[in-house]
Each structure stands twice: as structure tokens, then as C-alpha cells.
Design an enzyme around this catalytic site. Structure first.
Site, short mmCIF file in Angstrom:
data_model
loop_
_atom_site.label_atom_id
_atom_site.label_comp_id
_atom_site.label_asym_id
_atom_site.label_seq_id
_atom_site.Cartn_x
_atom_site.Cartn_y
_atom_site.Cartn_z
N GLU A 25 -4.20 13.88 4.63
CA GLU A 25 -5.45 14.78 4.86
C GLU A 25 -6.62 14.30 5.00
O GLU A 25 -7.45 14.64 5.82
CB GLU A 25 -5.51 15.80 3.64
N GLY B 131 1.04 18.49 3.06
CA GLY B 131 2.00 19.85 2.57
C GLY B 131 3.28 19.76 2.19
O GLY B 131 3.89 20.42 1.45
N GLU C 129 3.63 18.40 -1.03
CA GLU C 129 3.39 19.37 -2.11
C GLU C 129 4.14 20.18 -2.35
O GLU C 129 4.45 20.78 -3.44
CB GLU C 129 1.79 20.05 -1.64
N ALA D 54 1.10 20.06 7.28
CA ALA D 54 0.76 21.21 7.63
C ALA D 54 0.80 21.26 9.15
O ALA D 54 0.53 20.38 9.87
CB ALA D 54 -0.62 21.74 7.15
#
Length: 697
Positions: free
Chosen positions: A159, A136, A139, A90
Site C-alpha cells: 500500500e 487486502g 488482511e 484491493a
């Protein structure tokens, strides 16, 4: 050589499907279809060298998915058009300063809906992954039906380093696909794994080379690809009681690494999996709430701050490193480890010493280090080839940079410089790793003092990222720039400081360590003193740290700083001199305050005798903030943010506090000053608040 270059470039020509039109409808994506009707969706974030996920990018992905739903292709390939890798995670900028849990949850909910939509596409979808696929990005890949990795791919969920856990459905999709006993530790530690490991875990279905991508895609879309299937064990893990038992074990593992009060994210992730691991929809919903709650914690906001401090300090290094050959003089603990680190970072290194034994010891330590940090046996061999023993000091003639790391004695260093100067190349830099001798004193013996600067590394070199780059009034500005670029090139973070006793980091650490000695003098037990620092969040207590650094070095630095700052520093107890005279120097001699075995302090599993008091913590911690303010006021350093970064990256200062100045700001400057005043009344002038607090914001 040419064929080698061709190979490297050849590997990096990405198979991206049909050539897209220059004027496609999307800003951050290219969408084409090949002759088999397969859609190729390329992530290509505008204006950057790496893909990161941001709200606008995810919104655009939603439009792309709508197009794919209305004109369904025969298959879908998702790839990155960036050479650097798939998606690096992200965009962390979006996380800064978040205070409203509801707003974060709404925002993350929007992103969830798009990832769910990708997963629900009724089309065989395959992610083709090269380079970094993190957070992300992983993901997104998990929402595809299949994953094909290129050999150089790296996967991970970092994260937790930002005080968070995955928030785009990763906690759910990863633990459903991969045995949770392997999936959970990866999310809890933030470690990355390579393509082979990802295949053995069942995270990817195949590993291939770039030139075979087209065929691998055809196999995936046509159903010929043999897919990784979740093992039978995964069904057992969906049973509540089993999750409860395993979660308990995970919590006790997590507690060994970091306490929940300081680092809530790992515990939140374990709770999430324990409560909802058997129910996908409930867990997806709970993940959003848990992620939003973590985002606004002081820990996450401070760790995000530290992330940006690291980026800011990387920029200070600049680019364009010109240094290829480093000559290190002195193969002791520091010199040997600096040489090993530089050789591990692709530089040619010659290592000189008066005796062969230290050089042999340094090369053995280097081999141990490379075995841990370099993944391929050939890489270990190449690094050792670049680290050359140099008893005759032949390397001086050709070195671009000479780093002197001989013992802290002025005459000895001056003697070394007298031998070097006539032989050095004209443009070469002469750097000293001194931590205690002012450069003003060293430069007097040089005919070209402008070439001298300080490159002060921290112990252990392989773990602490900071290097203090020290200048004196006459340092050549161009050479200083080259030194900064060198620090960046060896993957270290530079801090420019003006020469002054102790520079920044040692000057901040010395009162912390000496105060601990004063406490010992007051008959406070060493385990309680170390527990006080750990309770604040330090990685190790000051007594264990003194042993690690070497009591002789602590004494030298303490004496040098006391000669300059006098009673601003705690007095050095007489018994510390006796200990050093007896040769009880800490880790390196096997005995200091603790007994050391195999590089570890034997704390004998002893429980702490009594709970450390708040006053004890203040006595240890607040002087560090006080010194940092003094260094700003004196102009030794010029930027409060970078000071925080330096103390974190040079000492391991509790990262979740955001640094000693950020801690003072958070606690409140008035509170810090009044606490220092109270300590001054009780313990003496060394706690006097610095004048710099008046203007500190």
C-alpha cells in the site's frame, strides 16, 4: 524435459476440496462442504485471472458469512481458485479520483465490518495461501485463526507504494501477531517476503506442499496444528512509552527514505501505531480515518495515477514475444548491463567485445546483480549460464535480436553494421542503444534499413524500467511490434518514439543538467543546487546525476542537442570540457563534481550552505515540462499520459508529482507559462515557453 513440465503442472493443480456445483448461488465464490463437515470457501473473482477485492466482492462475502453463521460447519478453509495466487490486494480502480474523506471512510467502514465478521466466526478457520498474498488479501488471511502457506507463497503490504497504509484492519492484526519491530518495517517499505520468512516471523503457522494440503487442513481444524503465538515481546510493545521511543526511531529511518511533506503515508502509519498500538478497537477505528485521509492526498492520487501509467505502458508492449536469443555488441557499462538483464529474464545472451576485460567486468557485475535479485542459488547459476562471452561474435548468426551498444561514434557504428549485415538471420532485428545519433544517419550504411530500430535503455538498467523504442520512417512495422513485445518480455516498459535528437527522455533531462552547470558558473554551491532538486522531490540532484551518468556522456549529448536546438538549451561551460579532457568523468573514474567511493558520492555529510530558492527549483524543473510539451507538439510522442510515465520510469522524476505534464496541469498552465516568461526576461531565450502550451489540456 517432460517430467519437468509435469512437475511444474503437478505443483499447480490446486487442492480445492469437494467439487462445487456449476450453478452455485455466488458470483465470485464457491462454497462446498466435505465429508468431515468442513466448509471450503473458494475466492474466484468472475472474469479475471487474479483475485482482487472490490466493494461488490466484499458485499458478497458478507452474504457467504451469514450462511456460515446460520449453518455452522466444523471448520472453514479459505482458498483462492486462481492459479496466480491468493488475493493480489484491493482493486485499485476504486481509489481513483477520491476527493471526499467522509465517503471513503464510510466505504472502508463497510468492508471493515465484513472482515471483523470473518474474524468473529465461531469456527476454526484456516487460510491456505499459494502465490501472491498482498495488501487486502493478506488482511483477509489475518482475519482467519490460522494460516498455512504453500512453499511458493509471497506476502507483503504494498500500500505504501500507492501513498497509503493497510486499511482493512491489517495495521492492527499484523502488529498484534508479529513483533512490531519486524511487522512495521514491512508495512513501511512495501517489501514482500517468502513463505519461509513468513513462518519465522509467526505470520503463518505452517508451510507445506500442495499435495499435503488436505492433511494440513485436517490438523488445523482438529486443533493438532502447532500454531504460531505472538512472542512475549509483543506484550512489552503494548506499553505506551516503549512505543513512543520506537516510533521516534522509525520516523528517523523513514525520513532517510522520503520526506513527510512528499510521502505522508509512512508517518501516518507510525502515528497510528504509536497512539493506539495497545488498544485493538481504538486502532481499528483510527485506521479507517487515517486511511481515508491519505486516500484523498495529492500524493496518493498521483501515485495511483503512476500505478495505472505502468499498467498502460505494459499493455503497449503487447504479448507474443518471439525473441529467444539476444546478441549484444559492446560490453561496456550499458551493453554489459543490458546483456545481464536479458539473461536474468530467461533469454539466451551472447556478449561480444573487442577485448576480454570488459566482458569479464560485465559478468562480474551480472553475478552481483543476480545475487541481489534472484532468491535461489540455482537461479543465479542458471542466469550466469545463459550469459555467454562471445569474443568471436559467433552469436550473430543465430540471434533473433542484435543490440549494438558501442561508443557514440557514427563511423564506428557503421563499421559494426557492415560486418553484421551479411551474417544476420533473415528475420533478425538490428537495434542500437544510441542516445545521441539519429537513426536517419545510421540507416544510410545499411542495405536493409527497415530492420534497424532503436532500443534505448537507461542507466542503471536494473532499476530504471523504461526502454525507448525508436523508429525511423522506414522501420518495418512488424519488427517494431516484435521489439515492443521483447521489451515487455524482459519486464521493462516501452515508449515508442520517432527518431529525433535526444528522443524524449534525454531531451527532457539535458536542460535540467545543463542548467545546473550554469548555476555552478554563477557560483551557486553544488550542494544547494542538488538540494533544490531534492526539495522538489527528485531522487537525486542534477550534479550527482551528471556524475552518475558520466560527464563525458553529458557533454556529448549536450553538444549533439545544442547543434540541433541551439540557444533553446543552456550553454555548456568551458570548464566542463576541461574536466572531461582531464579524465574527471564522475562515478566511473572516482572523481567528477563529487568524489566517489564504492559507487557512492561522498557528499561528506555536508549540510547545505543555504536554503534553495523557489526560482532555483523552477529553473531546473520547468524546462522539463516545456520539452515534454514540445515533443507532443512535434509528434515525437503521441500521448501525454505516457510521456509522464516515461519520464518517471526513465529518470526517477518525482513520482508523487505524477510526471512533468501532470505537474504543469496541477500547478496551472497559465502559471507555468508566466513563470517561464519571467525566467526568459531574466536569464534568456532558453526558457521561452513552447507554442504547444496553447493547446495543452
Amino acid at each position: 524435459m517432460d517430467s519437468q513440465i509435469m512437475n511444474v503442472l503437478g505443483d499447480r493443480v490446486l487442492e480445492l476440496g469437494p467439487k462445487p456445483n456449476a450453478d452455485g448461488p455466488y458470483k465470485n465464490f464457491k462454497l462446498t462442504r466435505d465429508s468431515d463437515g468442513v466448509a471450503w470457501l473458494l475466492f474466484d473473482r468472475e472474469g479475471t485471472s487474479a483475485n482482487t477485492l472490490s466493494a461488490d466482492l466484499i458485499e458478497e462475502l458478507d452474504k457467504v458469512l451469514a450462511e456460515l453463521e446460520s449453518h455452522r460447519p466444523t471448520g472453514l478453509v479459505i482458498r483462492s481458485a486462481k492459479k496466480s495466487g491468493f488475493i493480489a490486494g484491493a482493486d485499485v480502480n476504486a481509489f481513483r479520483g477520491a476527493t471526499d474523506v467522509g465517503a471513503v471512510e464510510t466505504e472502508i467502514g463497510r468492508a471493515h465490518a465484513v472482515i471483523d465478521r470473518l474474524e468473529a466466526l465461531r469456527v476454526p478457520s484456516v487460510a491456505v495461501i499459494h502465490g501472491f498474498c498482498l495488501g487486502g488479501g493478506l488482511e483477509v488471511a489475518l482475519a482467519c485463526q490460522m494460516r498455512i502457506a504453500i512453499e511458493d507463497a509471497r506476502f507483503g503490504f504494498p500500500e505504501v507504494m500507492l501513498g497509503l497504509h493497510p486499511g482493512l484492519g491489517g495495521t492492527v492484526r499484523f502488529t498484534q501477531l508479529v513483533n512490531p519491530m519486524q511487522a512495521m518495517p514491512l508495512m513501511l517499505t512495501g517489501k514482500t517476503i517468502d513463505a519461509r520468512k513468513a513462518k519465522s516471523l509467526g505470520l503463518v503457522d505452517a508451510v507445506t506442499q500442495e499435495r499435503h494440503v488436505r492433511n494440513a487442513v485436517k490438523d488445523a481444524v482438529s486443533g493438532r496444528l502447532k500454531r504460531a503465538r505472538p512472542g512475549l515481546l509483543n506484550n512489552i510493545f503494548s506499553l505506551g512509552p516503549i512505543r513512543g521511543f520506537l516510533a521516534g526511531r522509525m520516523r528517523s529511518e523513514a525520513a532517510k527514505a522520503a520526506p513527510e511533506a512528499h510521502y505522508p503515508a509512512p508517518y501516518a502509519l507510525i502515528d497510528l501505531w504509536e497512539k493506539h498500538g495497545g488498544d485493538k478497537l481504538k486502532m481499528l477505528s483510527a485506521e479507517k480515518a487515517s486511511f481515508a485521509k491519505l486516500m484523498v492526498t495529492p500524493t496518493a492520487q498521483n501515485l495511483i495515477r503512476v500505478f495505472f501509467l505502468r499498467e498502460q505502458m505494459k499493455k503497449l508492449a503487447g504479448s507474443g514475444n518471439k525473441i529467444e536469443h539476444v546478441h549484444v555488441i559492446g560490453a561496456g557499462a550499458m551493453g554489459g548491463d543490458i546483456a545481464a538483464w536479458c539473461a536474468g529474464q530467461n533469454l539466451r545472451v551472447t556478449l561480444a567485445d573487442m577485448k576480454p576485460e570488459p566482458i569479464a567486468g560485465a559478468i562480474k557485475r551480472a553475478a552481483d546483480l543476480y545475487g541481489k535479485i534472484l532468491r535461489k542459488r540455482t537461479a543465479v547459476r542458471d542466469a550466469l549460464d545463459r550469459l555467454m562471452p562471445d569474443m568471436q561474435a559467433e552469436g550473430v548468426r543465430n540471434a533473433d535480436l542484435i543490440i549494438e551498444a558501442v561508443p557514440e561514434k557514427l563511423e564506428l557504428k557503421q563499421k559494426v553494421y557492415a560486418g553484421l549485415e551479411p551474417v544476420m538471420k533473415p528475420g533478425a532485428i538490428l537495434a542500437t542503444n544510441t542516445s545521441s545519433i539519429p537513426l536517419q544517419d545510421l540507416r544510410t550504411s545499411l542495405s536493409r534499413p527497415e530492420r534497424l530500430l532503436g532500443l534505448h535503455f537507461f542507466n542503471p538498467v536494473s532499476r530504471l524500467q523504461l526502454v525507448e523504442v525508436v523508429s525511423h520512417d522506414g522501420t518495418d512495422a512488424q519488427l517494431l511490434k516484435e521489439a515492443l513485445a521483447f521489451v515487455g518480455a524482459i519486464d521493462r516498459l516501452p515508449l515508442t518514439v520517432k527518431s529525433s535528437p535526444g528522443f524524449l527522455v534525454n531531451r527532457a533531462l539535458t536542460p535540467y543538467m545543463l542548467e545546473a552547470m550554469v548555476m555552478l558558473d554563477e557560483k551557486i554551491d553544488k550542494t544547494v543546487i542538488d538540494a533544490a532538486a531534492k526539495k522538489f522531490g527528485m531522487p537525486m540532484g542534477p550534479i550527482e546525476l551528471a556524475d552518475q551518468v558520466g560527464l563525458d556522456i553529458c557533454l556529448d549529448v549536450g553538444d549533439m542537442l545544442r547543434s540541433k536546438f541551439g540557444d533553446m538549451l543552456p550553454p555548456t561551460p568551458a570548464w566542463l570540457r576541461d574536466k572531461v579532457a582531464k579524465g574527471e568523468l564522475g562515478r566511473k573514474t572516482g572523481k567528477g563534481f563529487y568524489t566517489w567511493k564504492d559507487g557512492k558520492a561522498d557528499t561528506g555529510g555536508m549540510s547545505v550552505i543555504s536554503e534553495p530558492s523557489a526560482e532555483m527549483i523552477d529553473r531546473l524543473i520547468l524546462p522539463m515540462s516545456n520539452v515534454c510539451v514540445a515533443c507532443l507538439r512535434e509528434g515525437i510522442v503521441d500521448n501525454a499520459d505516457v510521456v509522464d510515465g516515461a519520464v518517471i520510469f526513465g529518470t526517477g522524476y518525482a513520482p508523487f508529482r505524477g510526471g512533468p505534464l501532470n505537474y504543469a496541469r496541477t500547478r496551472g498552465v497559465e502559471n507555468v507559462v508566466s513563470t517561464l516568461d519571467a525566467l526568459t526576461d531574466k536569464f534568456g531565450g532558453r526558457f521561452t515557453p513552447d507554442a504547444g502550451w496553447e493547446n495543452f489540456k
